[in-house]
Design an enzyme around this catalytic site. Sequence first.
Site, PDB file in Angstrom:
ATOM      1  N   GLY A 127       0.817  -1.213   0.000  1.00  0.00           N
ATOM      2  CA  GLY A 127       0.000   0.000   0.000  1.00  0.00           C
ATOM      3  C   GLY A 127       0.845   1.254   0.000  1.00  0.00           C
ATOM      4  N   GLU A 244      12.756  -3.746  -4.388  1.00  0.00           N
ATOM      5  CA  GLU A 244      11.726  -3.897  -5.420  1.00  0.00           C
ATOM      6  C   GLU A 244      12.351  -3.786  -6.808  1.00  0.00           C
ATOM      7  OE1 GLU A 244       8.325  -1.390  -4.854  1.00  0.00           O
ATOM      8  OE2 GLU A 244       7.439  -1.928  -6.772  1.00  0.00           O
TER       9      GLU A 244
HETATM   10  C1  FAD Z   1      -0.150  -2.816 -12.983  1.00  0.00           C
HETATM   11  C2  FAD Z   1       0.317  -1.943 -11.854  1.00  0.00           C
HETATM   12  C3  FAD Z   1       0.525  -2.520 -10.611  1.00  0.00           C
HETATM   13  C4  FAD Z   1       0.910  -1.719  -9.527  1.00  0.00           C
HETATM   14  N1  FAD Z   1       1.029  -2.302  -8.290  1.00  0.00           N
HETATM   15  C5  FAD Z   1       1.236  -1.512  -7.209  1.00  0.00           C
HETATM   16  C6  FAD Z   1       1.195  -2.066  -5.893  1.00  0.00           C
HETATM   17  O1  FAD Z   1       0.982  -3.272  -5.693  1.00  0.00           O
HETATM   18  N2  FAD Z   1       1.350  -1.239  -4.838  1.00  0.00           N
HETATM   19  C7  FAD Z   1       1.597   0.101  -4.991  1.00  0.00           C
HETATM   20  O2  FAD Z   1       1.761   0.789  -3.990  1.00  0.00           O
HETATM   21  N3  FAD Z   1       1.644   0.664  -6.233  1.00  0.00           N
HETATM   22  C8  FAD Z   1       1.462  -0.115  -7.337  1.00  0.00           C
HETATM   23  N4  FAD Z   1       1.481   0.438  -8.604  1.00  0.00           N
HETATM   24  C9  FAD Z   1       1.626   1.888  -8.729  1.00  0.00           C
HETATM   25  C10 FAD Z   1       2.897   2.316  -9.419  1.00  0.00           C
HETATM   26  O3  FAD Z   1       4.001   2.232  -8.559  1.00  0.00           O
HETATM   27  C11 FAD Z   1       2.641   3.750  -9.924  1.00  0.00           C
HETATM   28  O4  FAD Z   1       1.677   3.633 -10.978  1.00  0.00           O
HETATM   29  C12 FAD Z   1       3.878   4.429 -10.421  1.00  0.00           C
HETATM   30  O5  FAD Z   1       4.730   4.713  -9.346  1.00  0.00           O
HETATM   31  C13 FAD Z   1       3.580   5.716 -11.204  1.00  0.00           C
HETATM   32  O6  FAD Z   1       2.767   6.566 -10.445  1.00  0.00           O
HETATM   33  P1  FAD Z   1       1.398   7.181 -11.034  1.00  0.00           P
HETATM   34  O7  FAD Z   1       0.636   6.038 -11.663  1.00  0.00           O
HETATM   35  O8  FAD Z   1       0.739   7.950  -9.920  1.00  0.00           O
HETATM   36  O9  FAD Z   1       1.824   8.154 -12.201  1.00  0.00           O
HETATM   37  P2  FAD Z   1       2.346   9.665 -12.078  1.00  0.00           P
HETATM   38  O10 FAD Z   1       3.339   9.750 -10.974  1.00  0.00           O
HETATM   39  O11 FAD Z   1       1.164  10.561 -12.054  1.00  0.00           O
HETATM   40  O12 FAD Z   1       3.105   9.809 -13.452  1.00  0.00           O
HETATM   41  C14 FAD Z   1       2.442   9.972 -14.699  1.00  0.00           C
HETATM   42  C15 FAD Z   1       3.511  10.111 -15.786  1.00  0.00           C
HETATM   43  O13 FAD Z   1       4.349  11.238 -15.528  1.00  0.00           O
HETATM   44  C16 FAD Z   1       5.717  10.833 -15.430  1.00  0.00           C
HETATM   45  N5  FAD Z   1       6.399  11.604 -14.379  1.00  0.00           N
HETATM   46  C17 FAD Z   1       5.929  11.840 -13.124  1.00  0.00           C
HETATM   47  N6  FAD Z   1       6.838  12.569 -12.429  1.00  0.00           N
HETATM   48  C18 FAD Z   1       7.905  12.774 -13.264  1.00  0.00           C
HETATM   49  C19 FAD Z   1       9.157  13.439 -13.120  1.00  0.00           C
HETATM   50  N7  FAD Z   1       9.513  14.020 -11.971  1.00  0.00           N
HETATM   51  N8  FAD Z   1       9.996  13.451 -14.202  1.00  0.00           N
HETATM   52  C20 FAD Z   1       9.651  12.838 -15.367  1.00  0.00           C
HETATM   53  N9  FAD Z   1       8.478  12.208 -15.559  1.00  0.00           N
HETATM   54  C21 FAD Z   1       7.618  12.157 -14.526  1.00  0.00           C
HETATM   55  C22 FAD Z   1       5.653   9.366 -15.060  1.00  0.00           C
HETATM   56  O14 FAD Z   1       6.819   8.685 -15.411  1.00  0.00           O
HETATM   57  C23 FAD Z   1       4.449   8.884 -15.843  1.00  0.00           C
HETATM   58  O15 FAD Z   1       4.784   8.630 -17.183  1.00  0.00           O
HETATM   59  C24 FAD Z   1       1.135  -0.331  -9.708  1.00  0.00           C
HETATM   60  C25 FAD Z   1       0.952   0.237 -10.980  1.00  0.00           C
HETATM   61  C26 FAD Z   1       0.554  -0.552 -12.044  1.00  0.00           C
HETATM   62  C27 FAD Z   1       0.340   0.091 -13.375  1.00  0.00           C
END
Ligand code: FAD
Length: 398
Positions: A127, A244
């Site tokens: 989480g 991880e």
């Molecule tokens: C299938 C799947 C399974 C997952 N499982 C888990 C889980 O079990 N537990 C958990 O806690 N999380 C989980 N996640 C979450 C995952 O870690 C996040 O989706 C990931 O960290 C990206 O965060 P976000 O989706 O909020 O995207 P955002 O942070 O909103 O990013 C959106 C886009 O902007 C880019 N971006 C953001 N900030 C920057 C920056 N500073 N510089 C350049 N580019 C940037 C990102 O690379 C991305 O392309 C999972 C995600 C997926 C898709």
Amino acid sequence: MDLAYTPEEEAFRAEVRTFLAEELPARLSDKVRGGRNLSKADIQEWQSILSRKGWLAPHWPAEYGGAGWSVTQKFIYEQESALAHTPPVIPFGLNMLAPVLIKYGSEEQKAHWLPRMLRGDDWWCQGYSEPGAGSDLASVRTVAVRDGDHYIVNGQKTWTTMGQHANMIFCLVRTDNSGSRQQGISFLLVDMTAPGVEVRPIITLDGDHEVNEIFFTDVRVPAENLLGEEGRGWTYAKYLLTYERTSMAGLGQSRAALGWLKQIAQKEKANGVPLARDPLFAARLARVEIALANLQTTTMRVVAAAAAGGAPGAESSMLKIRGTEIRQEISSLTRRAIGPYAQPFLPEALEDGHNEEPVGPDYAAPITPTYLNLRKLTIFGGSNEIQKNIITKAILDL
Ligand SMILES: Cc1cc2nc3c(=O)[nH]c(=O)nc-3n(C[C@H](O)[C@H](O)[C@H](O)COP(=O)(O)OP(=O)(O)OC[C@H]3O[C@@H](n4cnc5c(N)ncnc54)[C@H](O)[C@@H]3O)c2cc1C
């Protein structure tokens, strides 16, 4: 640097192969090879076979029930199991939480939770992410307020992988808003069967239920489930992330997937000749095979450096980026290889007991869902853009 295996390491590889040949049920490896859906029971079955052998937690110190393997042995084991098509080991407890517990947990917490992981008593999920706190993890807003010997938790987590099967979740929660954003975060172990925890499915592009949203409404968590000290969760969270990311290159999985793609490219034809001999397709196949060979050499350099006492830092970001790009390219080529048969989507063909006539070749059904599912690789575990930021800072000094 010598990248060859020693005779002892080759003997270890032979031992792993023998174990897999004798103990991995064909029913499970067939499912993994065929891209069919694994049930919770399938995964638990394989985990308990590994546990009986003492190989479920290879990287834990032996005193806690780990196998005590070297970095190289662990690497060999991962390659061999991917090539043998074993079901995955669910990493959240064994590979992510356990190292944090071992380093920062109390003796009582270690004595309680670690044996339960080895026995398969708990199914953990992670989480961390919330709407608005993904890449920017320090923005977590789920709140935990101390109330006597409990914390009261309110908030929401998202993208929780396999959370529908889990009975325990480790969470980053905000216990203080007064200092910097990183200072007020704590690390809590939450029982998902407690009143006020609600799991809602998220159905992904491939039609699968792999991820979830988790809602917490006045959930009472015993204070003894706080890991380490209140307010130091950010330190523990970062330590967990190094575990991880190190195993995310997916080298073994890519080698297995490439082998399968090459077999398909012999069967499928373009203009009367096997795709493997079609100049455009063969060129893309060769390019990805060369990229994978390069990744293997680079991975082995990192493994050799780690075996010699170094700690992989930004190199794990490099491996994550290349590994996930290559895995996606292989899945993209596999999808192209079956041409129009990539279009029909029959989720029921991925379930046990399906015996209807396939549309197209009998191996076609999982190819598009797998392609769609693997879009996640460049997003989760810290998106590839974020890994590039890490590299620019840590290696290129920009
Ligand atoms: C299938 C799947 C399974 C997952 N499982 C888990 C889980 O079990 N537990 C958990 O806690 N999380 C989980 N996640 C979450 C995952 O870690 C996040 O989706 C990931 O960290 C990206 O965060 P976000 O989706 O909020 O995207 P955002 O942070 O909103 O990013 C959106 C886009 O902007 C880019 N971006 C953001 N900030 C920057 C920056 N500073 N510089 C350049 N580019 C940037 C990102 O690379 C991305 O392309 C999972 C995600 C997926 C898709």
